[in-house]
Design a protein around this motif. Structure first.
Motif, PDB file in Angstrom:
ATOM      1  N   VAL A 142       0.873  -1.167   0.000  1.00 28.07           N
ATOM      2  CA  VAL A 142       0.000   0.000   0.000  1.00 28.07           C
ATOM      3  C   VAL A 142       0.910   1.217   0.000  1.00 28.07           C
ATOM      4  N   PHE A 143       0.828   1.997  -1.072  1.00 29.65           N
ATOM      5  CA  PHE A 143       1.687   3.169  -1.232  1.00 29.65           C
ATOM      6  C   PHE A 143       0.890   4.455  -1.025  1.00 29.65           C
ATOM      7  N   PHE A 144       1.470   5.379  -0.286  1.00 25.78           N
ATOM      8  CA  PHE A 144       0.974   6.746  -0.202  1.00 25.78           C
ATOM      9  C   PHE A 144       2.032   7.608  -0.867  1.00 25.78           C
ATOM     10  N   GLY A 145       1.617   8.465  -1.790  1.00 24.24           N
ATOM     11  CA  GLY A 145       2.589   9.243  -2.544  1.00 24.24           C
ATOM     12  C   GLY A 145       2.218  10.705  -2.671  1.00 24.24           C
ATOM     13  N   ALA A 146       3.226  11.492  -2.997  1.00 21.23           N
ATOM     14  CA  ALA A 146       3.045  12.916  -3.278  1.00 21.23           C
ATOM     15  C   ALA A 146       4.040  13.299  -4.352  1.00 21.23           C
ATOM     16  N   GLY A 147       3.573  14.148  -5.278  1.00 19.05           N
ATOM     17  CA  GLY A 147       4.464  14.527  -6.360  1.00 19.05           C
ATOM     18  C   GLY A 147       4.126  15.875  -6.948  1.00 19.05           C
ATOM     19  N   TYR A 148       5.066  16.359  -7.740  1.00 17.59           N
ATOM     20  CA  TYR A 148       4.897  17.607  -8.490  1.00 17.59           C
ATOM     21  C   TYR A 148       4.302  17.243  -9.843  1.00 17.59           C
ATOM     22  N   HIS A 149       3.150  17.829 -10.161  1.00 13.86           N
ATOM     23  CA  HIS A 149       2.398  17.483 -11.363  1.00 13.86           C
ATOM     24  C   HIS A 149       2.518  18.599 -12.403  1.00 13.86           C
ATOM     25  N   MET A 150       2.895  18.232 -13.639  1.00 13.41           N
ATOM     26  CA  MET A 150       2.968  19.187 -14.745  1.00 13.41           C
ATOM     27  C   MET A 150       2.465  18.507 -16.005  1.00 13.41           C
ATOM     28  N   ASP A 151       1.398  19.038 -16.587  1.00 18.68           N
ATOM     29  CA  ASP A 151       0.754  18.476 -17.772  1.00 18.68           C
ATOM     30  C   ASP A 151       0.438  16.996 -17.582  1.00 18.68           C
ATOM     31  N   ASN A 152       1.114  16.108 -18.327  1.00 15.84           N
ATOM     32  CA  ASN A 152       0.845  14.666 -18.254  1.00 15.84           C
ATOM     33  C   ASN A 152       1.796  13.914 -17.335  1.00 15.84           C
ATOM     34  N   VAL A 153       2.728  14.601 -16.705  1.00 15.52           N
ATOM     35  CA  VAL A 153       3.796  13.947 -15.946  1.00 15.52           C
ATOM     36  C   VAL A 153       3.738  14.365 -14.478  1.00 15.52           C
ATOM     37  N   THR A 154       3.965  13.393 -13.596  1.00 19.04           N
ATOM     38  CA  THR A 154       4.101  13.663 -12.160  1.00 19.04           C
ATOM     39  C   THR A 154       5.384  13.002 -11.689  1.00 19.04           C
ATOM     40  N   VAL A 155       6.203  13.758 -10.944  1.00 16.40           N
ATOM     41  CA  VAL A 155       7.454  13.254 -10.368  1.00 16.40           C
ATOM     42  C   VAL A 155       7.336  13.386  -8.860  1.00 16.40           C
ATOM     43  N   GLY A 156       7.638  12.304  -8.138  1.00 16.14           N
ATOM     44  CA  GLY A 156       7.491  12.386  -6.687  1.00 16.14           C
ATOM     45  C   GLY A 156       8.048  11.201  -5.945  1.00 16.14           C
ATOM     46  N   LEU A 157       7.597  11.043  -4.706  1.00 10.59           N
ATOM     47  CA  LEU A 157       7.994   9.941  -3.833  1.00 10.59           C
ATOM     48  C   LEU A 157       6.748   9.222  -3.341  1.00 10.59           C
ATOM     49  N   ARG A 158       6.877   7.907  -3.151  1.00  8.70           N
ATOM     50  CA  ARG A 158       5.791   7.137  -2.566  1.00  8.70           C
ATOM     51  C   ARG A 158       6.362   6.253  -1.459  1.00  8.70           C
ATOM     52  N   TYR A 159       5.524   5.968  -0.465  1.00 11.19           N
ATOM     53  CA  TYR A 159       5.952   5.214   0.705  1.00 11.19           C
ATOM     54  C   TYR A 159       5.064   3.985   0.864  1.00 11.19           C
ATOM     55  N   ASN A 160       5.678   2.817   0.983  1.00 10.22           N
ATOM     56  CA  ASN A 160       4.964   1.560   1.158  1.00 10.22           C
ATOM     57  C   ASN A 160       4.752   1.324   2.654  1.00 10.22           C
ATOM     58  N   VAL A 161       3.523   1.497   3.124  1.00 12.33           N
ATOM     59  CA  VAL A 161       3.251   1.354   4.554  1.00 12.33           C
ATOM     60  C   VAL A 161       3.296  -0.106   5.015  1.00 12.33           C
ATOM     61  N   LEU A 162       3.273  -1.057   4.102  1.00  9.84           N
ATOM     62  CA  LEU A 162       3.356  -2.480   4.460  1.00  9.84           C
ATOM     63  C   LEU A 162       4.746  -3.063   4.225  1.00  9.84           C
ATOM     64  N   TYR A 163       5.722  -2.211   3.984  1.00  6.57           N
ATOM     65  CA  TYR A 163       7.069  -2.674   3.660  1.00  6.57           C
ATOM     66  C   TYR A 163       7.646  -3.560   4.768  1.00  6.57           C
ATOM     67  N   SER A 164       8.320  -4.627   4.332  1.00  9.70           N
ATOM     68  CA  SER A 164       9.047  -5.519   5.238  1.00  9.70           C
ATOM     69  C   SER A 164      10.336  -5.932   4.543  1.00  9.70           C
ATOM     70  N   LYS A 165      11.436  -5.959   5.264  1.00 12.42           N
ATOM     71  CA  LYS A 165      12.711  -6.369   4.669  1.00 12.42           C
ATOM     72  C   LYS A 165      12.667  -7.811   4.178  1.00 12.42           C
ATOM     73  N   LYS A 166      11.746  -8.595   4.686  1.00 12.36           N
ATOM     74  CA  LYS A 166      11.645 -10.007   4.314  1.00 12.36           C
ATOM     75  C   LYS A 166      10.850 -10.255   3.042  1.00 12.36           C
TER      76      LYS A 166
END
Length: 182
Positions: A142-166
């Motif tokens: 499950v990713f929550f993300g935020a990015g800078y949006h311009m026309d058809n493109v968005t650049v940003g970061l997303r965070y996986n709240v269910l991430y596990s090293k395993k």
């Protein structure tokens, strides 16, 4: 006619009237629907000394208005590390996009992937203490993300709240992204 017959007849007439009403409007609504669908996705290629990573992830979103969109995507990935492992990853996702202002895009994405990991026997026997072996499993993110949006493109970061090293799918919970929809 008894009361039950009148109620049944009323239901049938109501359903028939609704069906005819929706049928007349359907052709226009279908055209409007496809005008609001946008297609995009991602391609990934990574090569190195004995390493190959190839990904394809097409997706489509329905743009409700200037602020909100909802979409689906599929993904397929092949990863090979010579003398170590081969991995086939495939699955799908559902994504919601929200633009509170034109330049900012917030997202939430549910991703379900099937992972088929085939470990080289020599590698597995050398690292027996790490218990490396062939594995087939499902990975949910499950990713929550935020990015800078311009026309058809968005650049940003997303965070996986269910991430596990395993989970053996992602190397970190925080990931950059580039999202493109036409």
């Amino acid at each position: 006619m008894d009361t039950r017959s009148v109620i049944s007849l009323t239901k049938i007439i109501s359903i028939l009237a609704l069906t005819l009403n929706f049928t007349g409007v359907y052709a226009q609504e279908a055209a409007d629907f496809w005008d609001k669908v946008r297609f995009g996705g991602a391609l990934g290629l990574g090569f190195g000394s004995g390493y190959t990573d190839v990904s394809i992830a097409p997706s489509a979103i329905y743009q409700f208005n200037d602020y909100a969109a909802l979409g689906v995507g599929v993904q397929g990935t092949y990863v090979h590390q010579k003398d170590y492992y081969d991995s086939y990853i495939y699955g799908g996702s559902v994504i919601g996009l929200f633009n509170p202002i034109r330049e900012v895009q917030l997202s939430v994405e549910l991703e379900q992937l099937r992972v088929n990991l085939n470990v080289d026997e020599a590698y597995a026997s050398y690292y027996t203490s790490l218990n490396f072996k062939d594995r087939d499993f499902w990975n949910t993110a499950v990713f929550f993300g935020a990015g800078y949006h311009m026309d058809n493109v968005t650049v940003g970061l997303r965070y996986n709240v269910l991430y596990s090293k395993k989970d053996l799918v992602y190397s970190d919970a925080l990931m950059p992204f580039v999202r493109v929809y036409f």
